[in-house]
Design a protein around this motif. Structure first.
Motif, PDB file in Angstrom:
ATOM      1  N   GLY A 138      41.360  31.150  42.326  1.00 26.37           N
ATOM      2  CA  GLY A 138      40.780  30.159  41.433  1.00 26.37           C
ATOM      3  C   GLY A 138      39.793  29.229  42.096  1.00 26.37           C
ATOM      4  N   GLY A 139      39.611  29.361  43.410  1.00 23.42           N
ATOM      5  CA  GLY A 139      38.725  28.452  44.135  1.00 23.42           C
ATOM      6  C   GLY A 139      37.499  29.094  44.723  1.00 23.42           C
ATOM      7  N   GLY A 140      37.298  30.380  44.451  1.00 25.92           N
ATOM      8  CA  GLY A 140      36.122  31.061  44.965  1.00 25.92           C
ATOM      9  C   GLY A 140      36.332  31.614  46.358  1.00 25.92           C
ATOM     10  N   ALA A 141      35.358  32.421  46.789  1.00 29.29           N
ATOM     11  CA  ALA A 141      35.337  32.997  48.127  1.00 29.29           C
ATOM     12  C   ALA A 141      34.193  32.372  48.912  1.00 29.29           C
ATOM     13  CB  ALA A 141      35.161  34.510  48.042  1.00 29.29           C
ATOM     14  N   HIS A 142      34.403  32.208  50.214  1.00 27.20           N
ATOM     15  CA  HIS A 142      33.412  31.514  51.035  1.00 27.20           C
ATOM     16  C   HIS A 142      33.267  32.164  52.409  1.00 27.20           C
ATOM     17  CE1 HIS A 142      34.737  28.501  48.089  1.00 27.20           C
ATOM     18  NE2 HIS A 142      33.523  27.975  48.223  1.00 27.20           N
ATOM     19  N   ARG A 149      29.041  35.708  46.635  1.00 22.31           N
ATOM     20  CA  ARG A 149      28.898  36.361  45.334  1.00 22.31           C
ATOM     21  C   ARG A 149      28.598  37.836  45.563  1.00 22.31           C
ATOM     22  NH1 ARG A 149      28.568  33.739  40.201  1.00 22.31           N
ATOM     23  NH2 ARG A 149      28.877  35.406  38.664  1.00 22.31           N
ATOM     24  N   VAL A 150      29.241  38.693  44.781  1.00 20.69           N
ATOM     25  CA  VAL A 150      29.027  40.122  44.934  1.00 20.69           C
ATOM     26  C   VAL A 150      27.626  40.516  44.472  1.00 20.69           C
ATOM     27  CG1 VAL A 150      31.481  40.699  44.721  1.00 20.69           C
ATOM     28  CG2 VAL A 150      30.039  40.578  42.668  1.00 20.69           C
ATOM     29  N   ALA A 206      32.285  41.470  49.153  1.00 16.60           N
ATOM     30  CA  ALA A 206      32.377  40.095  48.669  1.00 16.60           C
ATOM     31  C   ALA A 206      31.079  39.324  48.892  1.00 16.60           C
ATOM     32  CB  ALA A 206      33.538  39.370  49.352  1.00 16.60           C
ATOM     33  N   ALA A 207      30.397  39.630  49.988  1.00 12.74           N
ATOM     34  CA  ALA A 207      29.161  38.918  50.321  1.00 12.74           C
ATOM     35  C   ALA A 207      27.935  39.521  49.651  1.00 12.74           C
ATOM     36  CB  ALA A 207      28.963  38.902  51.835  1.00 12.74           C
ATOM     37  N   ALA A 231      37.555  39.538  44.464  1.00  9.56           N
ATOM     38  CA  ALA A 231      37.834  38.994  43.127  1.00  9.56           C
ATOM     39  C   ALA A 231      37.275  37.592  42.969  1.00  9.56           C
ATOM     40  CB  ALA A 231      39.340  39.001  42.868  1.00  9.56           C
ATOM     41  N   GLU A 232      37.431  36.761  44.001  1.00 12.34           N
ATOM     42  CA  GLU A 232      36.940  35.385  43.927  1.00 12.34           C
ATOM     43  C   GLU A 232      35.420  35.304  44.048  1.00 12.34           C
ATOM     44  OE1 GLU A 232      38.483  32.507  43.186  1.00 12.34           O
ATOM     45  OE2 GLU A 232      40.201  33.764  42.661  1.00 12.34           O
ATOM     46  N   ALA A 233      34.797  36.377  44.541  1.00 12.15           N
ATOM     47  CA  ALA A 233      33.333  36.458  44.566  1.00 12.15           C
ATOM     48  C   ALA A 233      32.800  37.117  43.300  1.00 12.15           C
ATOM     49  CB  ALA A 233      32.877  37.231  45.800  1.00 12.15           C
ATOM     50  N   LYS A 234      33.678  37.237  42.277  1.00 13.20           N
ATOM     51  CA  LYS A 234      33.326  37.753  40.948  1.00 13.20           C
ATOM     52  C   LYS A 234      33.117  39.259  40.917  1.00 13.20           C
ATOM     53  CE  LYS A 234      33.476  33.484  39.632  1.00 13.20           C
ATOM     54  NZ  LYS A 234      34.724  32.977  38.997  1.00 13.20           N
ATOM     55  N   GLY A 235      33.794  39.979  41.823  1.00 17.69           N
ATOM     56  CA  GLY A 235      33.755  41.423  41.798  1.00 17.69           C
ATOM     57  C   GLY A 235      34.896  42.002  40.988  1.00 17.69           C
ATOM     58  N   ALA A 236      34.832  43.305  40.725  1.00 23.73           N
ATOM     59  CA  ALA A 236      35.893  44.025  40.019  1.00 23.73           C
ATOM     60  C   ALA A 236      36.825  44.642  41.046  1.00 23.73           C
ATOM     61  CB  ALA A 236      35.292  45.107  39.138  1.00 23.73           C
TER      62      ALA A 236
END
Length: 271
Positions: A138-142, A149-150, A206-207, A231-236
Motif C-alpha cells: 500500500g506504500g509503493g515501491a522505491h 513504476r513498471v 519493478a523499475a 505489485a507496488e510498482a503497479k505491475g501485474a
C-alpha cells in the motif's frame, strides 16, 4: 494487503530497521566476495555457498526477529507453498549465491515479511552498488527512496523479458517447460534473458527496465520480495495462466500491465 499490524510497529516504520539490518548483512557478504570462482567440485561449491549463508545469517536473523516480536523464520530458503498464519520472515541471505561463489556480481541480500500468506514488506539490497529496493504493501515501491513504476509497453513484440531456474536439480519436466517457454517468448517477444537469481530480474521489472519475468516454480525466497516490489510498482503479478499469484501458486509471472495478457497467452499453453 494491510500496511500495519495491530499492536506492533507500523510496517512503514519497520522498513528502516529492516533496511539497516539487511545493509549490515550486505557488508559481510561484500567482504566475502572474491574476483575469482571458489571451488571446482559440486561439494566445494555447495560448501562455499553454505559458508556465505551462515556468515550472513549470523548478523541478520536475530535483528529481524527482534524487530518483529512474535514473528517466525522460514528456515528452508528453497521451500515453496503456504506458510501457517501469522508473520514470517522469508529471507535469502545470498540471493544469487551461485554467482557470488563464482566471482560474479549478480547477487543480493533479500528480506520479506509475510503476514497471513501475503508479503507486506520487502527489502532487496545490492551490496556492490549500495542500492536498496524497498516496498511496503500500500506504500509503493522505491529505489533509494525514489518511486518505481513498471514499463508502459503495450506490445509484446517490443518486450525484454526473462526467466530462469529456481533451484539446482530441477526435474527434467521443468527444464523442458523452461526451454519451451524461452522458445515461444523468443518467437513472440524481442529479447529473452535467462539468468539467476529471480529477484535480480524482478527488480528490473519493478523499475520498468524489463517488461516481464516468469518462472515455473514456487520457491518463496526468490519470489516474495520481488512480487511485492512489482505489485507496488503497479505491475501485474499472477501465475502463468493469469490467476492472481499466491504462495500456493505452482508458477509465477510478473509483467507490465500492457503486455501481461499477451505473456499469459504465450505461457499458459506450456504444460
Amino acid at each position: 494487503m494491510s500496511g500495519t499490524a495491530t499492536g506492533t510497529t507500523p510496517d512503514t516504520a519497520l522498513l528502516a530497521q529492516v533496511t539497516a539490518a539487511v545493509r549490515t548483512a550486505g557488508d559481510v557478504l561484500r567482504e566475502r566476495r572474491t574476483p575469482h570462482a571458489r571451488g571446482t567440485s559440486t561439494d566445494e561449491i555447495v560448501a562455499e555457498a553454505h559458508a556465505n549463508d551462515d556468515a550472513v545469517l549470523d548478523v541478520l536473523k536475530e535483528p529481524l526477529l527482534a524487530a518483529r516480536p512474535g514473528s517466525r523464520w522460514a528456515d528452508d530458503e528453497l521451500a515453496g507453498g503456504a506458510l501457517p498464519p501469522g508473520e514470517w520472515w522469508v529471507v535469502d541471505p545470498v540471493e544469487g549465491n551461485i554467482n557470488h561463489v563464482h566471482g560474479m556480481s549478480d547477487w543480493a541480500v533479500t528480506a520479506a515479511l509475510v503476514r497471513d500468506g501475503h508479503p507486506v514488506l520487502a527489502v532487496v539490497h545490492l551490496p556492490l552498488t549500495g542500492d536498496d529496493y524497498t516496498a511496503v504493501a500500500g506504500g509503493g515501491a522505491h529505489l533509494n527512496g525514489v518511486p518505481l513504476r513498471v514499463s508502459a509497453k503495450t506490445d509484446l513484440g517490443a518486450a525484454l523479458t526473462g526467466t530462469g531456474q529456481a533451484r539446482p536439480g530441477e526435474d527434467e519436466h521443468t527444464f523442458r517447460r523452461i526451454g519451451a517457454s524461452v522458445t515461444q517468448m523468443l518467437v513472440h517477444g524481442l529479447v529473452v534473458r535467462v539468468s539467476v537469481p529471480a529477484t535480480l530480474q524482478l527488480i528490473h521489472v519493478a523499475a520498468g527496465r524489463t517488461d516481464a519475468f516468469w518462472q515455473f516454480s514456487d520457491v518463496r525466497s526468490g519470489l516474495v520480495a520481488g512480487a511485492l516490489l512489482v505489485a507496488e510498482a503497479k505491475g501485474a503479478v499472477t501465475d502463468t495462466h493469469g490467476t492472481p499469484w499466491s504462495l500456493t501458486s505452482p508458477d509465477f509471472l510478473a509483467a507490465a500491465p500492457g503486455i501481461h495478457a499477451a505473456a499469459v497467452a504465450v505461457l499458459s499453453p506450456i504444460a
